[in-house]
Design a protein around this motif. Sequence first.
Motif, short mmCIF file in Angstrom:
data_model
loop_
_atom_site.label_atom_id
_atom_site.label_comp_id
_atom_site.label_asym_id
_atom_site.label_seq_id
_atom_site.Cartn_x
_atom_site.Cartn_y
_atom_site.Cartn_z
N THR A 94 0.22 14.69 48.43
CA THR A 94 1.02 14.18 47.51
C THR A 94 0.80 15.37 46.17
OG1 THR A 94 0.46 11.93 47.80
CG2 THR A 94 0.90 12.65 45.21
N LEU A 95 -0.30 15.93 46.20
CA LEU A 95 -0.19 16.96 45.25
C LEU A 95 0.62 18.37 45.74
CD1 LEU A 95 -4.16 17.06 44.19
CD2 LEU A 95 -2.11 15.76 42.97
N GLU A 96 0.63 18.37 47.15
CA GLU A 96 1.78 19.27 47.42
C GLU A 96 2.96 19.19 47.14
OE1 GLU A 96 1.97 21.90 51.67
OE2 GLU A 96 0.74 19.98 51.52
N VAL A 97 3.43 17.95 47.27
CA VAL A 97 4.83 17.38 46.97
C VAL A 97 4.93 17.48 45.55
CG1 VAL A 97 6.42 15.66 47.29
CG2 VAL A 97 4.89 15.97 49.03
N VAL A 98 4.04 17.32 44.88
CA VAL A 98 4.23 17.21 43.34
C VAL A 98 4.46 18.72 42.76
CG1 VAL A 98 2.96 17.35 41.16
CG2 VAL A 98 2.91 15.41 42.71
N ARG A 146 -2.47 17.13 32.35
CA ARG A 146 -2.42 17.17 33.71
C ARG A 146 -2.52 15.66 34.25
NH1 ARG A 146 -4.12 22.14 34.79
NH2 ARG A 146 -6.50 21.79 34.25
N ASP A 147 -3.56 14.69 33.80
CA ASP A 147 -3.81 13.72 34.43
C ASP A 147 -2.74 12.81 33.86
OD1 ASP A 147 -6.04 14.66 35.75
OD2 ASP A 147 -7.38 13.74 34.16
N SER A 148 -1.97 12.92 32.84
CA SER A 148 -1.17 11.91 32.52
C SER A 148 0.21 12.08 32.90
CB SER A 148 -1.05 12.03 30.72
OG SER A 148 -0.51 13.19 30.31
N LEU A 149 0.47 13.40 33.79
CA LEU A 149 1.75 13.56 34.56
C LEU A 149 1.96 12.73 35.53
CD1 LEU A 149 2.07 17.37 33.75
CD2 LEU A 149 3.54 15.53 32.86
N ALA A 192 5.59 12.40 38.98
CA ALA A 192 5.83 12.51 40.61
C ALA A 192 4.88 11.98 41.28
CB ALA A 192 5.54 14.19 40.91
N ARG A 193 3.32 11.74 40.76
CA ARG A 193 2.52 11.22 41.48
C ARG A 193 2.90 9.56 42.05
NH1 ARG A 193 -1.25 13.92 38.75
NH2 ARG A 193 -1.67 12.21 37.44
N ARG A 217 7.91 16.67 51.89
CA ARG A 217 7.47 18.41 51.75
C ARG A 217 8.02 19.18 52.58
NH1 ARG A 217 1.73 19.44 54.65
NH2 ARG A 217 3.46 19.26 56.46
N ASP A 218 8.46 18.88 53.87
CA ASP A 218 9.15 19.98 54.72
C ASP A 218 10.51 20.30 54.34
OD1 ASP A 218 6.72 20.00 56.14
OD2 ASP A 218 7.24 18.70 57.89
#
Lengths: 151, 151
Positions: free
Chosen positions: A14-18, B114-117, B120-121, B136-137
């Motif tokens: 997930t972090l990678e996609v972010v 960072r935590d509040s962003l 995307a997550r 991702r790919d």
Amino acid sequence: MATKRADRRTDPLTLEVVELIGAIVARYHEEYEQAAAQHSLTGAQARVLGLLSLEPTPMRQIARKLRCEPSNITGIVDRLEARGLVERRPDPADRRVKLAAATEEGRSTAGRLRDSLDFAREPLADLTAGERTVLRDLLQRMLGGPDAPGV
Amino acid sequence: MATKRADRRTDPLTLEVVELIGAIVARYHEEYEQAAAQHSLTGAQARVLGLLSLEPTPMRQIARKLRCEPSNITGIVDRLEARGLVERRPDPADRRVKLAAATEEGRSTAGRLRDSLDFAREPLADLTAGERTVLRDLLQRMLGGPDAPGV
DNA sequence: TATTGTTATACTCTATAACTATA
DNA sequence: TATAGTTATAGAGTATAACAATA
């Protein structure tokens, strides 16, 4: 046991996609500003002009779509109007309202600007139709697509 | 015959994906500015602070990473320094250079930001691991990933 | 009274050019 | 002479508050 939803918010994939999305956003913005500058427009001016090239719009509604205060739109439309790209018209239905509308030249400029925004189109051309379909569906779900709960 | 690459730049599916990416970009930016504002930071200040929370950086290099003129960084670091989030240190190796570094409080603020962003997550958490891998790919290929020619 | 657009104000970001202190 | 950081300046975007015209 299966991965929990909460874990999926912090796992490496997930972090990678972010990170990738952050890179896409940065590049998109950079190229958008660049394309606007090639027409001697700021990003905000380009966004307003793009909006008005679709249909005449009350000042207040422009502000809502751009998510900024209405007072800012006055100046942006002033500068576009000074260059002959936009004009203000009265609204026959409500004399308080002013409709901002792109002129012929404004629509032409907006069209050329759209055509020069190749960032997203160009790299997408390297994907097959199947891949683009998959990408579309995943992005739609990220944004809360048609099937998303609560829409 | 197969679809030509040029056609794939203008077909409806591509334009649909372009629209979606535009929507993602708009939402990402909006939420980033919002998160920054919750810590009384502007977007530019948040970006610089995020950078400095990783490692002390010469003023000039900050400008290169943010793709703006070095003179702008002076003011941004000034304001962060006035709030105790950042400090300027001399570079022992070159007395012309000033290293901007996040203070303890600055790192803490950057971490909470960072935590509040969650933009995307959060939506990504609704995708399965397989879907996130595919996403991702595809994004990597859009950005010119590891296999891209000329890299 | 409420709404629309505008004005006035203050702050920030941005690029450009000129300056200083180092190298 | 070249480079790092700063200052000065001007234009643009932004939010806030107050205002006139209209609903």
